[in-house]
Design an enzyme around this catalytic site. Structure first.
Site, PDB file in Angstrom:
ATOM      1  N   LYS A 185       0.845  -1.203   0.000  1.00  7.42           N
ATOM      2  CA  LYS A 185       0.000   0.000   0.000  1.00  7.42           C
ATOM      3  C   LYS A 185       0.877   1.249   0.000  1.00  7.42           C
ATOM      4  O   LYS A 185       1.599   1.514   0.950  1.00  7.42           O
ATOM      5  CB  LYS A 185      -0.911  -0.005   1.229  1.00  7.42           C
ATOM      6  CG  LYS A 185      -1.717   1.281   1.422  1.00  7.42           C
ATOM      7  CD  LYS A 185      -2.443   1.277   2.761  1.00  7.42           C
ATOM      8  CE  LYS A 185      -3.005   2.645   3.113  1.00  7.42           C
ATOM      9  NZ  LYS A 185      -3.621   2.674   4.465  1.00  7.42           N
ATOM     10  N   ASP A 197      -2.305  10.519   3.727  1.00  5.84           N
ATOM     11  CA  ASP A 197      -3.733  10.218   3.849  1.00  5.84           C
ATOM     12  C   ASP A 197      -4.413  11.279   4.707  1.00  5.84           C
ATOM     13  O   ASP A 197      -4.301  11.268   5.931  1.00  5.84           O
ATOM     14  CB  ASP A 197      -3.921   8.829   4.476  1.00  5.84           C
ATOM     15  CG  ASP A 197      -5.392   8.455   4.603  1.00  5.84           C
ATOM     16  OD1 ASP A 197      -6.213   9.071   3.901  1.00  5.84           O
ATOM     17  OD2 ASP A 197      -5.700   7.557   5.396  1.00  5.84           O
ATOM     18  N   LYS A 210      -9.608  13.232   8.433  1.00  8.30           N
ATOM     19  CA  LYS A 210      -9.107  12.833   9.737  1.00  8.30           C
ATOM     20  C   LYS A 210      -8.993  14.057  10.648  1.00  8.30           C
ATOM     21  O   LYS A 210      -8.719  15.166  10.180  1.00  8.30           O
ATOM     22  CB  LYS A 210      -7.705  12.216   9.607  1.00  8.30           C
ATOM     23  CG  LYS A 210      -7.630  10.882   8.895  1.00  8.30           C
ATOM     24  CD  LYS A 210      -6.178  10.424   8.810  1.00  8.30           C
ATOM     25  CE  LYS A 210      -6.027   9.119   8.045  1.00  8.30           C
ATOM     26  NZ  LYS A 210      -6.535   7.974   8.796  1.00  8.30           N
ATOM     27  N   ASP A 228       1.709   6.422   5.824  1.00 14.40           N
ATOM     28  CA  ASP A 228       0.686   5.534   5.289  1.00 14.40           C
ATOM     29  C   ASP A 228       1.149   4.792   4.040  1.00 14.40           C
ATOM     30  O   ASP A 228       0.402   3.992   3.488  1.00 14.40           O
ATOM     31  CB  ASP A 228      -0.605   6.315   5.004  1.00 14.40           C
ATOM     32  CG  ASP A 228      -1.849   5.466   5.219  1.00 14.40           C
ATOM     33  OD1 ASP A 228      -1.760   4.463   5.949  1.00 14.40           O
ATOM     34  OD2 ASP A 228      -2.903   5.785   4.654  1.00 14.40           O
ATOM     35  N   ASP A 230     -11.939   7.378   4.126  1.00  8.69           N
ATOM     36  CA  ASP A 230     -10.720   7.125   4.884  1.00  8.69           C
ATOM     37  C   ASP A 230     -10.357   5.645   4.894  1.00  8.69           C
ATOM     38  O   ASP A 230      -9.309   5.273   5.415  1.00  8.69           O
ATOM     39  CB  ASP A 230     -10.878   7.648   6.316  1.00  8.69           C
ATOM     40  CG  ASP A 230      -9.551   7.778   7.037  1.00  8.69           C
ATOM     41  OD1 ASP A 230      -8.508   7.812   6.351  1.00  8.69           O
ATOM     42  OD2 ASP A 230      -9.545   7.848   8.279  1.00  8.69           O
ATOM     43  N   GLU A 242      -9.338   4.027   2.364  1.00  6.68           N
ATOM     44  CA  GLU A 242      -8.850   4.117   0.984  1.00  6.68           C
ATOM     45  C   GLU A 242      -7.795   3.076   0.661  1.00  6.68           C
ATOM     46  O   GLU A 242      -7.605   2.719  -0.505  1.00  6.68           O
ATOM     47  CB  GLU A 242      -8.306   5.514   0.707  1.00  6.68           C
ATOM     48  CG  GLU A 242      -6.857   5.770   1.087  1.00  6.68           C
ATOM     49  CD  GLU A 242      -6.557   5.601   2.579  1.00  6.68           C
ATOM     50  OE1 GLU A 242      -5.435   5.205   2.917  1.00  6.68           O
ATOM     51  OE2 GLU A 242      -7.454   5.859   3.416  1.00  6.68           O
ATOM     52  N   ARG A 291      -7.587  -0.122   1.219  1.00  3.19           N
ATOM     53  CA  ARG A 291      -8.137  -1.344   0.619  1.00  3.19           C
ATOM     54  C   ARG A 291      -8.622  -1.091  -0.801  1.00  3.19           C
ATOM     55  O   ARG A 291      -8.651  -2.012  -1.627  1.00  3.19           O
ATOM     56  CB  ARG A 291      -9.258  -1.885   1.502  1.00  3.19           C
ATOM     57  CG  ARG A 291     -10.478  -1.003   1.613  1.00  3.19           C
ATOM     58  CD  ARG A 291     -11.342  -1.305   2.821  1.00  3.19           C
ATOM     59  NE  ARG A 291     -10.697  -0.889   4.068  1.00  3.19           N
ATOM     60  CZ  ARG A 291     -11.241  -1.064   5.271  1.00  3.19           C
ATOM     61  NH1 ARG A 291     -12.422  -1.641   5.407  1.00  3.19           N
ATOM     62  NH2 ARG A 291     -10.598  -0.662   6.342  1.00  3.19           N
TER      63      ARG A 291
END
Length: 458
Positions: free
Chosen positions: A226, A231, A238, A249, A308, A310, A312
């Site tokens: 990933k 993010d 967030k 991230d 959020d 995102e 996956r």
């Protein structure tokens, strides 16, 4: 960016002071063999060779040597306090240490000497370890761990999707591998709509990075990471404390890239494919929205419950491609859920696998390497939490079992019968400990490499 390998080792052992590596259990026997003055000196300091301790030994004109106390001799972090605890200069292990212990000492010393100095200089140099010969494999392992730390520690301004591409491209060139990057709207043309949806709002174009290496006759491994370089949470933004460290991230991508480099450097007989969806989850006029239904490469429609969730979304397109390659094994790494951290804390990555033998191999390798992972269940009844009334599935939908439902989402994009494991990893140290400086960290990486070596060494 080349991995910032620490200056941890002495090129010349001449002049190195002796270093006694001791456990609490063996301390009394060693102490009895020392001169009376040394015994008195250590007793006056109440040194007992406890884990993480050290004592300098006096001699004519100053320090004649040192003793360090360690815990588990096969845990690299047992030695990691030494480079900063001991005075500068070269130190050579005294006494009889097995080759396995020396290799572990070498790795632990390197981890303890690490410092991320791209933006901040100064500080004392670490003490250096003098060995008759360095273990090349441990050198490669250290480089992989340092690569993860450097990539994660680098702020997003200097480690966005384009810089992550440069990292993978340079790695491919270094090992004679093939490299491809699919950027921006080309993702739509080549059927990676989910990656595009997450990354389209950023001024830095989303992309899918691919590296291929090895002989087609060898078992095919696909490693996916990933690569969300920052993010914000998207439109489901967030809070400030949740966004503060979101440069990390892309920690899953850092692990995947480092593992790929380690596998190629070690010469393991594998056909390797590395896939990294690299994006920023930004806020803008064309940001993907809650309630939208997005397409995926596999043809599964996904309703966006939360922007959020995102990671996956970008991973599902990469996993679909991985499955199309019909590999022997798929591994993915991702800083995927806060739920995994709530369950297991920062040091234990959550392992999910659709194959018991694969999970067992990774767990066993983690025990051998003192690089633990913890298996969590793919409890398929919880797929009900990903139900959508207008699409094939939702990307989220409940606060229940967040790490499990995220893994179940990913599993939907892995072909049935293909062995697959997913590591939900924190990739970060919240505070500094010996050998574990605050910031980016490789977790489960050494265990993954050991597992693959055990599986494919022949």
């Amino acid at each position: 960016m080349t991995a910032s390998l620490p200056t941890a080792y002495a090129e010349d052992a001449s002049g190195a002071r002796p270093l006694h590596v001791l456990t609490a259990a063996g301390y009394e026997a060693w102490l009895a063999s020392q001169p009376e003055a040394t015994r008195a000196w250590l007793q006056a300091q109440q040194f007992k060779a406890g884990a993480g301790t050290h004592a300098l030994l006096p001699g004519e004109g100053g320090v004649a040597g040192a003793a360090i106390g360690i815990g588990d001799p096969l845990d690299a972090y047992s030695y990691a306090h030494a480079p900063t605890a001991l005075p500068e200069g070269a130190w050579a292990p005294a006494g009889d240490l097995s080759a396995e212990h020396l290799a572990t000492l070498q790795l632990g010393w390197g981890l303890g000497a690490y410092r991320f100095a791209r933006y901040k200089s100064g500080g004392r140099a670490p003490a250096r370890l003098a060995l008759a010969a360095l273990d090349p494999l441990q050198g490669h392992v250290l480089e992989a761990c340092v690569r993860v730390r450097d990539l994660v520690n680098t702020p997003t301004e200097d480690m966005g999707p384009e810089q992550l591409e440069a990292e993978v491209r340079a790695l491919a060139q270094a090992h004679g591998a093939r490299f491809e990057s699919i950027v921006g709207d080309e993702l739509l043309a080549k059927n990676f709509p989910a990656i595009h949806a997450v990354g389209r709002a950023s001024h830095r174009a989303p992309r899918l990075l691919r590296l291929d290496h090895g002989d087609d006759a060898h078992p095919h491994l696909v490693v996916v990471g990933k690569g969300v370089c920052f993010d914000t949470g998207g439109l489901d933004i967030k809070p400030a404390d949740g966004m503060r460290n979101m440069k990390k991230d892309m920690g899953g991508a850092a692990h995947a890239i480092a593992l790929a480099g380690l596998l190629m450097a070690s010469g393991l007989k594998l056909r390797l494919t590395l896939l990294v969806p690299a994006v920023e989850n930004a806020i803008g006029p064309n940001a993907y929205r809650p309630g939208e239904v997005i397409a995926t490469r596999k043809g599964v429609s996904v309703e966006i419950d939360n922007t959020d969730a995102e990671g996956r979304i970008v991973l599902c397109d990469a996993l679909a491609l991985a499955g199309e390659l019909s590999p022997a094994l798929i591994l993915d790494f991702a800083t995927l859920t806060g739920a995994a951290r709530i369950a297991l804390g920062p040091d234990l990555p959550a392992l999910f696998a659709n194959d018991d033998a694969l999970a067992g191999d990774w767990l066993s390798a983690g025990e051998r390497m003192r690089d633990p992972v913890w298996r969590m269940p793919l409890w398929r009844p919880y797929l009900r939490y990903l139900t959508s009334h207008i699409a094939d599935m939702a990307n989220a939908g409940s606060r229940m079992a967040g790490a499990v439902t995220a893994a179940l989402y990913l599993e939907r994009f892995v072909p049935e019968g293909t062995p697959w494991a997913h590591l939900d990893v924190y990739a970060w140290n919240d505070s500094a400990r010996p050998g574990r400086p605050a910031g980016g960290e490789a977790l489960g990486l050494r265990a993954a490499f050991e597992m693959l070596r055990a599986r494919y060494a022949g």
